[in-house]
Design an enzyme around this catalytic site. Structure first.
Site, short mmCIF file in Angstrom:
data_model
loop_
_atom_site.label_atom_id
_atom_site.label_comp_id
_atom_site.label_asym_id
_atom_site.label_seq_id
_atom_site.Cartn_x
_atom_site.Cartn_y
_atom_site.Cartn_z
N GLU A 194 -43.68 -19.67 -49.69
CA GLU A 194 -44.20 -20.86 -49.09
C GLU A 194 -43.44 -21.67 -47.84
O GLU A 194 -43.45 -22.81 -48.22
CB GLU A 194 -44.53 -21.70 -50.25
CG GLU A 194 -45.36 -20.99 -51.32
CD GLU A 194 -46.02 -22.08 -52.27
OE1 GLU A 194 -45.79 -23.23 -52.44
OE2 GLU A 194 -46.84 -21.68 -53.22
N GLU A 325 -48.98 -15.29 -56.19
CA GLU A 325 -49.04 -16.57 -57.13
C GLU A 325 -50.44 -16.69 -57.29
O GLU A 325 -51.07 -17.49 -56.27
CB GLU A 325 -48.39 -17.92 -56.58
CG GLU A 325 -46.72 -17.69 -56.76
CD GLU A 325 -45.85 -18.75 -56.46
OE1 GLU A 325 -46.45 -20.07 -56.62
OE2 GLU A 325 -44.72 -18.58 -55.66
#
Ligand code: AHR
Length: 521
Positions: A194, A325
């Site tokens: 991220e 995820e």
């Protein structure tokens, strides 16, 4: 999809049991699709709450039965899932992780902090060797997420040299002195996490320049991975918003030269409805059940949207979309540390897991890896532990029932899903997926999303004659039924209500249920 048959039976068979609807599922064995990569059943274990400490690691001196500090009960449970890969050490934690603090004698390990997750101390007792021991004990593969946010290319390159060289370098010898003379196999390398948010709030262009450097210099030296089973490099990809990030990375991939490469692009997409996560993981009704399932079905558009951009630059589908995820993210359980992301896991989560796995399978040509968040004690976990006790969640059971789909070949199914309505929310009543395994056996998964009504399924198979069928159904009395330490088997699979007569398969798919069937020819 071809609309075949779905209608209401007017008379209920018993006063309290709502009448079943009917659905015909057509399975076309003559048109096999892509291989469902077993890596879509991957797991994610971050240094977060009790995901690692207590969940996996209890230490060699613990009274809880363990092998070199790793819980035996957890390893046995995970082995039954044939867990293909585990992503570690994060998540956001990975971009603050410095591997050197987690190698060497335990009494020399540095105690650091975990600022992302509750600000607790991080003993670094579970480090590189302990993770790879866990990977070996569970029969899995390592998916290492390297620190791009606060680390350097040199730190990451040295970690990989330490792990993989078979030469007598100083790092190679240090690994041997720390107990592992042979090079480790590192199957997957995640380059950052991220990076658009907790990984350093980078722009796509800035990340791309980092990606090229890490991809070039973080090398795997394991001779066994030189020509086959090469380490696959996974770049940070988008979160839920937009396709600009994907466009930047994939455009660069299209024009890339020999000096850098990637094999996967990550996608993070949680079922959360609104931020911060506010939905309760227990004590909810059919309204919240419907809202959450509606939201989780957005995974289809997420995957389709990102795949379309990838197709533009990579029509040969060399780069996998790696959903590393995903899962349900609810409000923390009252009384728990909010930084530990503790939630319960209900029948709703089992349905949610099956829907997402079916979406990944249907996109098997592009989605070749996925990691549910997270494996133990955190978010949509497989396993919950409390000291020496352990329970398996409804999501665990779905993963166990879906094992036959690992590396099986997708077989097209068509059906009219019908609909279940709660207020203005409309959900497909039925979801189904079929595949053929390496031995030629056919498998059919059927999810009935309707929380109240059973569905009478009739399956029609083109190209084969079915002689028998058997399997398991996972259902529960309520949409929020859970397994707890007091009632660990409240949600547990039972034999499916299936029969085959004259080559025709019929299944009573109970309300809010997931069924997996083996079809005998
Ligand atoms: O899974 C919890 C966190 O969610 C991860 O650390 C991060 O990558 C994501 O935002």
């Amino acid at each position: 999809m071809r609309s075949l048959l779905i209608g209401s039976i007017l008379l209920a068979t018993a006063a309290t049991v709502p009448a079943a609807d009917k659905a015909l599922i057509s399975v076309d064995v003559s048109k096999p699709g892509a291989k469902i990569d077993r890596n879509i059943f991957g797991q994610f274990a971050e240094h977060l709450g009790h995901g690692i400490y207590e969940g996996i690691w209890v230490g060699p001196d613990s009274k809880i039965p363990n092998t070199r500090g790793i819980r035996n009960d957890v390893v046995t449970a995970l082995r039954a899932l044939k867990m293909p890969n585990v992503r570690w050490p994060g998540g956001c934690f990975a971009d603050e992780y410095h591997w050197r603090k987690g190698v060497g004698p335990f009494d020399k390990r540095t105690v650091t902090l975990n600022p992302n997750w509750g600000g607790v101390t991080e003993p670094n007792a579970f480090g590189t060797h302990e993770f790879l021991d866990f990977v070996e004990q569970t029969g899995s593969e390592a998916y290492l997420s390297i620190n791009v946010g606060s680390g350097t290319p040199q730190e990451a390159a040295e970690w990989l040299e330490y792990l993989t060289t078979n030469q007598p370098t100083t790092l190679g010898k240090e690994r041997a002195a720390n107990g592992h003379p042979a090079p480790y196999k590192i199957a997957f390398l995640g380059i950052g996490n991220e990076s658009w948010a907790c990984g350093g709030n980078m722009t796509a262009d800035y990340y791309l320049s980092q990606l090229k450097i890490y991809s070039r210099f973080v090398r795997n030296y394991n001779p066994a991975q030189e020509t086959k089973e090469q380490m696959l490099k996974i770049a940070v990809g988008p979160g839920d918003a937009g396709t600009e990030w994907t466009d930047t990375i994939m455009k660069a991939f299209k024009g890339h030269d020999w000096s850098w490469d990637i094999n996967g692009l990550s996608l993070h997409s949680y079922t959360v409805v609104k931020w911060p996560p506010a939905y309760a993981s227990v004590g909810f009704g059919t309204k919240e059940y419907s809202q959450i399932l509606k939201s989780t079905l957005d995974m289809e558009s997420q995957v389709t949207k990102q795949s379309a951009v990838m197709d533009k630059y990579d029509p040969e589908k060399k780069v996998a979309l790696v959903v590393d995820e995903w899962g349900a993210w609810y409000a923390p359980l009252p009384g728990s540390n909010p930084g530990f992301l503790v939630q319960q896991n209900s029948m709703r989560d089992a349905i949610l897991a099956s829907l997402n796995l079916n979406i990944f399978a249907r996109h098997a040509d592009r989605v070749r890896m996925a990691n549910i968040a997270q494996m133990i004690n955190v978010l949509q976990a497989m396993i919950v532990t409390d000291k020496e006790k352990m329970i398996l969640t409804p999501t665990y059971h779905v993963y166990r029932m879906y094992v036959p789909f690992q590396d099986a070949t997708l077989v097209p199914v068509s059906y009219d899903a019908g609909s279940y309505k709660y207020g203005d929310i409309s959900l497909p009543r039925v979801d189904a997926m079929a595949a053929k395994d390496a031995s030629g056996k056919l498998w059919l998964a059927v999810t009935n999303l309707d929380p109240e009504k059973p569905v009478e399924i009739e399956a029609e198979l083109a190209g084969v004659t079915i002689k028998s069928a058997s399997g398991e159904t996972l259902t529960a009395p309520k949409v929020d039924s859970v397994n707890s330490f007091e009632a660990p088997n409240a949600v547990t699979p039972k034999a499916a209500a299936v029969k085959v007569q004259g080559g025709k398969l019929t299944l009573t798919a109970e309300p809010k249920s997931v069924t997996v069937l083996a079809l005998g020819q």
